[in-house]
Design an enzyme around this catalytic site. Structure first.
Site, PDB file in Angstrom:
ATOM      1  CG  ASN A 141      -7.504  -2.464  -6.269  1.00  0.00           C
ATOM      2  OD1 ASN A 141      -6.598  -3.258  -6.037  1.00  0.00           O
ATOM      3  ND2 ASN A 141      -7.800  -1.483  -5.417  1.00  0.00           N
ATOM      4  CG  ASP A 183      -2.081   0.933   1.128  1.00  0.00           C
ATOM      5  OD1 ASP A 183      -2.277   1.513   0.038  1.00  0.00           O
ATOM      6  OD2 ASP A 183      -2.800   1.112   2.124  1.00  0.00           O
TER       7      ASP A 183
END
Ligand code: FPP
Length: 236
Positions: free
Chosen positions: A64, A16
């Site tokens: 996503n 991340d």
């Protein structure tokens, strides 16, 4: 420094912070992903060199798809480029590549290169590198339930036969059913639907470092931290 004798067998990483890394340098988000892809190469090599048995990386979640189309395309291209470039090196290092997630639901080029890399590395007996793409932890459990239900309907299994081992055996890769160390970079402290069944007894490690800055040194620090912990698995 990490002790090679007590390595976590399976390390899973939520990579991340690519976007924030880019933003802090006034670069487009895609540059963060490109730098992130370089870190994938470095961390896969480092984990394999250390003797880690399995490494799972979260590259693209089922959530996503809500990102801008341009970013999704860039991520798919990076994935294709990475695998095409790395396949020989993976084999040289005896790494077996596998992919968890809905691979059939990916764009054709990405799907092909993933299947091709799985096939080319399937006889390698070193570290298993599990790339999670179009992956969701709940979806993996739903898929396992469906497989088990099918077996009950066809009479191969009775309802009473269903236990944890049966569920584990119906996961995408049953041999990856236990995560020892889960790392998330960028200071966020969430699980984000990653390997939900597999992290039941995992040690969690949250690093403030953005993924594009996460080096082998940071991996060693996470492993050293893991080795200081006492894992009791519910016992005393
Ligand atoms: C999270 O950062 C990262 C991703 C959603 C994608 C991870 C992809 C890579 C590391 C590169 C491609 C992968 C391979 C295997 C070549 P974010 O964009 O959510 O960052 P932010 O939270 O700072 O916005």
């Amino acid at each position: 420094m990490a002790d090679k004798k007590q390595l976590p067998g399976h390390i899973a990483i939520i990579m991340d912070g690519n976007g924030r890394w880019a933003k802090s340098r006034k670069l487009p988000r895609v540059s963060g992903h490109a730098m992130g892809a370089k870190r994938v190469t470095e961390i896969v090599q480092a984990a394999s060199d250390l003797g880690v048995k399995a490494l799972s990386l979260y590259a693209f979640s089922t959530e996503n798809w809500s990102r801008p189309q341009q970013e999704i395309s860039a991520l798919m291209k990076l994935l294709v480029f990475y695998l095409q470039r790395q396949v020989k090196k993976l084999t040289k290092n005896k790494i077996r590549f596998v992919a968890s997630g809905n691979i059939a639901g990916l764009p054709e080029t990405a799907r092909q290169v993933i299947l091709n890399t799985i096939e080319k590395t399937e006889n390698n007996r070193g570290m298993i590198f599990n790339l999670c793409v179009n992956y969701g932890g709940r979806q993996e459990i739903v898929d396992a339930c469906r497989r088990i239900a099918e077996q009950v309907v066809t009479g191969q299994k009775q309802i009473g036969d269903i236990d944890e081992a049966v569920v584990t055996g119906s996961l995408y890769y049953p041999e990856l059913a236990e995560v020892d160390l889960l790392i998330r970079t960028s200071g966020e402290e969430r699980i984000s639907n990653f390997l939900l069944w597999q992290i039941a007894y995992a040690e969690l490690y949250f690093s403030p470092v953005f993924w594009p800055d996460f080096t082998k040194i940071d991996l060693l620090a996470a492993i050293a931290d893991y080795q200081e912990r006492e894992r009791r698995f519910g016992g005393i």
